[in-house]
Design a protein around this motif. Structure first.
Motif, mmCIF file in Angstrom:
data_model
loop_
_atom_site.group_PDB
_atom_site.id
_atom_site.type_symbol
_atom_site.label_atom_id
_atom_site.label_comp_id
_atom_site.label_asym_id
_atom_site.label_seq_id
_atom_site.Cartn_x
_atom_site.Cartn_y
_atom_site.Cartn_z
ATOM 1 N N ASN A 1 -8.285 24.062 22.899
ATOM 2 C CA ASN A 1 -8.075 24.619 24.229
ATOM 3 C C ASN A 1 -8.670 23.708 25.306
ATOM 4 O O ASN A 1 -9.878 23.543 25.377
ATOM 5 C CB ASN A 1 -8.736 26.002 24.311
ATOM 6 C CG ASN A 1 -8.689 26.572 25.703
ATOM 7 O OD1 ASN A 1 -7.742 26.357 26.454
ATOM 8 N ND2 ASN A 1 -9.721 27.308 26.065
ATOM 9 N N LEU B 1 -0.708 31.651 21.704
ATOM 10 C CA LEU B 1 -1.953 31.293 21.021
ATOM 11 C C LEU B 1 -2.238 32.260 19.872
ATOM 12 O O LEU B 1 -2.662 31.836 18.785
ATOM 13 C CB LEU B 1 -3.120 31.278 22.005
ATOM 14 C CG LEU B 1 -3.111 30.112 22.989
ATOM 15 C CD1 LEU B 1 -4.149 30.326 24.077
ATOM 16 C CD2 LEU B 1 -3.358 28.806 22.266
ATOM 17 N N ASP C 1 -13.026 24.842 22.536
ATOM 18 C CA ASP C 1 -12.895 24.716 23.983
ATOM 19 C C ASP C 1 -13.414 23.337 24.369
ATOM 20 O O ASP C 1 -14.623 23.117 24.426
ATOM 21 C CB ASP C 1 -13.726 25.793 24.696
ATOM 22 C CG ASP C 1 -13.190 27.190 24.489
ATOM 23 O OD1 ASP C 1 -11.962 27.370 24.543
ATOM 24 O OD2 ASP C 1 -14.008 28.115 24.292
#
Length: 126
Positions: free
Chosen positions: A74, A62, A99
């Motif tokens: 993610n 990453l 996220d």
């Protein structure tokens, strides 16, 4: 490109449904960047570790993606936007981290309208 060292050298379509689709499976991030026709803008982290947390080697991948200027998508329960090291690295390289499991603030919640059923899109199993 897809990164999977266990299937490197194959075509993703041949592996998935026996039809070439021109998406190479590579052994590393560096190879995936090298063989891509255009510089990838996004790195979608497509694994689901059994303990739900990144291991040291996965964190390094990453970091390399961010250093290469790629935004991070993610899917893990481990929120990278709450990880100081990852947030600082993203800022340093001018990329974002998303996220996708992190809930939006309540003020952004919307009622289900069914509109999603009107969108024509392929379904991809991940």
């Amino acid at each position: 490109a897809v990164i999977d060292s266990t299937k490197a050298g194959r075509d993703a379509g041949e592996y998935l449904d026996k039809k070439r689709n021109g998406i190479p499976i590579c052994s590393s991030l560096e190879e995936a960047i090298r063989v891509s026709k255009v510089k990838p803008q996004y790195f979608i982290f497509g694994i689901a570790p059994s303990n739900a947390f990144l291991q040291a080697g996965e964190r390094e991948i990453l970091k390399k993606a961010m250093e290469a200027g790629m935004h991070i998508i993610n899917p893990l329960q481990e929120f990278l936007t709450e990880d100081e090291e990852m947030v600082e690295l993203a800022k340093k390289h001018g990329v974002t981290i998303r996220d996708i499991r992190k809930p939006k603030p309540k003020k952004e919640w919307k009622i289900f309208t069914g509109g999603i059923f009107q969108i024509e899109t392929p379904i991809v199993a991940v």
